[in-house]
Design a protein around this motif. Structure first.
Motif, short mmCIF file in Angstrom:
data_model
loop_
_atom_site.label_atom_id
_atom_site.label_comp_id
_atom_site.label_asym_id
_atom_site.label_seq_id
_atom_site.Cartn_x
_atom_site.Cartn_y
_atom_site.Cartn_z
N ARG A 21 70.68 136.56 38.42
CA ARG A 21 71.28 137.55 39.30
C ARG A 21 70.27 138.66 39.63
O ARG A 21 70.14 139.07 40.77
CB ARG A 21 72.51 138.14 38.64
CG ARG A 21 73.22 139.18 39.47
CD ARG A 21 74.34 139.82 38.71
NE ARG A 21 75.26 138.82 38.22
CZ ARG A 21 76.57 138.94 38.24
NH1 ARG A 21 77.12 140.03 38.71
NH2 ARG A 21 77.34 137.99 37.77
N SER A 22 69.56 139.14 38.60
CA SER A 22 68.63 140.25 38.83
C SER A 22 67.43 139.81 39.69
O SER A 22 66.98 140.57 40.54
CB SER A 22 68.15 140.84 37.51
OG SER A 22 67.52 139.87 36.72
N THR A 23 66.95 138.60 39.49
CA THR A 23 65.85 138.09 40.31
C THR A 23 66.29 137.94 41.76
O THR A 23 65.57 138.32 42.68
CB THR A 23 65.32 136.76 39.76
OG1 THR A 23 64.83 136.97 38.44
CG2 THR A 23 64.21 136.20 40.64
N SER A 82 56.54 134.39 48.09
CA SER A 82 56.08 135.65 48.64
C SER A 82 56.41 135.83 50.12
O SER A 82 56.16 136.89 50.65
CB SER A 82 54.57 135.77 48.44
OG SER A 82 53.93 134.73 49.12
N TRP A 131 68.63 139.60 43.26
CA TRP A 131 68.81 140.94 43.80
C TRP A 131 67.46 141.54 44.20
O TRP A 131 67.33 142.11 45.28
CB TRP A 131 69.51 141.82 42.76
CG TRP A 131 69.82 143.19 43.26
CD1 TRP A 131 70.91 143.57 44.02
CD2 TRP A 131 69.05 144.37 43.07
NE1 TRP A 131 70.85 144.91 44.29
CE2 TRP A 131 69.70 145.43 43.73
CE3 TRP A 131 67.86 144.63 42.40
CZ2 TRP A 131 69.22 146.72 43.74
CZ3 TRP A 131 67.37 145.94 42.42
CH2 TRP A 131 68.05 146.96 43.07
N LYS A 132 66.45 141.40 43.33
CA LYS A 132 65.12 141.93 43.64
C LYS A 132 64.53 141.25 44.87
O LYS A 132 63.95 141.91 45.74
CB LYS A 132 64.18 141.75 42.44
CG LYS A 132 64.50 142.66 41.29
CD LYS A 132 63.65 142.33 40.09
CE LYS A 132 64.11 143.10 38.86
NZ LYS A 132 63.40 142.69 37.65
N LEU A 133 64.65 139.92 44.94
CA LEU A 133 64.13 139.19 46.10
C LEU A 133 64.88 139.58 47.37
O LEU A 133 64.29 139.71 48.45
CB LEU A 133 64.23 137.68 45.87
CG LEU A 133 63.28 137.10 44.83
CD1 LEU A 133 63.63 135.64 44.56
CD2 LEU A 133 61.83 137.24 45.27
N GLU A 134 66.19 139.75 47.26
CA GLU A 134 67.01 140.13 48.41
C GLU A 134 66.58 141.51 48.92
O GLU A 134 66.42 141.70 50.14
CB GLU A 134 68.48 140.14 48.02
CG GLU A 134 69.42 140.40 49.16
CD GLU A 134 70.87 140.35 48.73
OE1 GLU A 134 71.70 140.92 49.47
OE2 GLU A 134 71.20 139.77 47.68
N LYS A 135 66.38 142.45 48.03
CA LYS A 135 65.96 143.81 48.43
C LYS A 135 64.57 143.79 49.07
O LYS A 135 64.28 144.63 49.92
CB LYS A 135 65.97 144.76 47.23
CG LYS A 135 67.35 145.01 46.68
CD LYS A 135 68.23 145.64 47.73
CE LYS A 135 69.65 145.80 47.21
NZ LYS A 135 70.63 145.98 48.25
N ALA A 136 63.72 142.85 48.66
CA ALA A 136 62.38 142.73 49.23
C ALA A 136 62.36 141.90 50.52
O ALA A 136 61.31 141.71 51.12
CB ALA A 136 61.44 142.10 48.20
N GLN A 190 70.50 137.46 52.55
CA GLN A 190 71.38 138.60 52.34
C GLN A 190 72.80 138.13 52.01
O GLN A 190 73.29 137.18 52.60
CB GLN A 190 71.43 139.47 53.60
CG GLN A 190 70.13 140.18 53.90
CD GLN A 190 69.86 141.29 52.90
OE1 GLN A 190 70.73 142.09 52.60
NE2 GLN A 190 68.64 141.33 52.40
N LYS A 205 63.11 138.68 50.72
CA LYS A 205 62.61 137.34 50.42
C LYS A 205 63.70 136.37 50.00
O LYS A 205 63.42 135.27 49.53
CB LYS A 205 61.55 137.42 49.32
CG LYS A 205 60.36 138.26 49.72
CD LYS A 205 59.39 138.43 48.60
CE LYS A 205 58.25 139.34 49.01
NZ LYS A 205 57.30 139.54 47.92
#
Length: 78
Positions: free
Chosen positions: A41-43, A2, A45-50, A55, A52
């Protein structure tokens, strides 16, 4: 998972690379990133956008990669 990813200092980058037996910095592509981090990949991407996850760096129009030290640092900070 988190907490926000904080970019490591040059000294921290060197330290984490040495801890994992790496001689130098390099870019890591998607397939190797999945092996190193054990996340999809999707996880990622989600963490990168948040903010966390490290980049990605653009390597051209259709290509990207991550700094190895960023990925190893992220693993150590979890």
């Amino acid at each position: 998972m988190s907490t926000t990813f904080i970019t490591p200092t040059p000294e921290e980058r060197l330290k984490v690379l040495r801890n994992y037996g790496e001689q130098s910095e390099r870019l890591v592509r998607e397939r190797e990133r999945q092996v190193i981090t054990s996340i999809s990949r999707s996880t990622a991407w989600k963490l990168e956008k948040a903010g966390k996850f490290p980049q990605r760096k653009s390597l051209g129009v259709k290509s990207c990669g991550w700094l190895l030290s960023d990925l190893l640092y992220w693993i150590n900070e979890r």
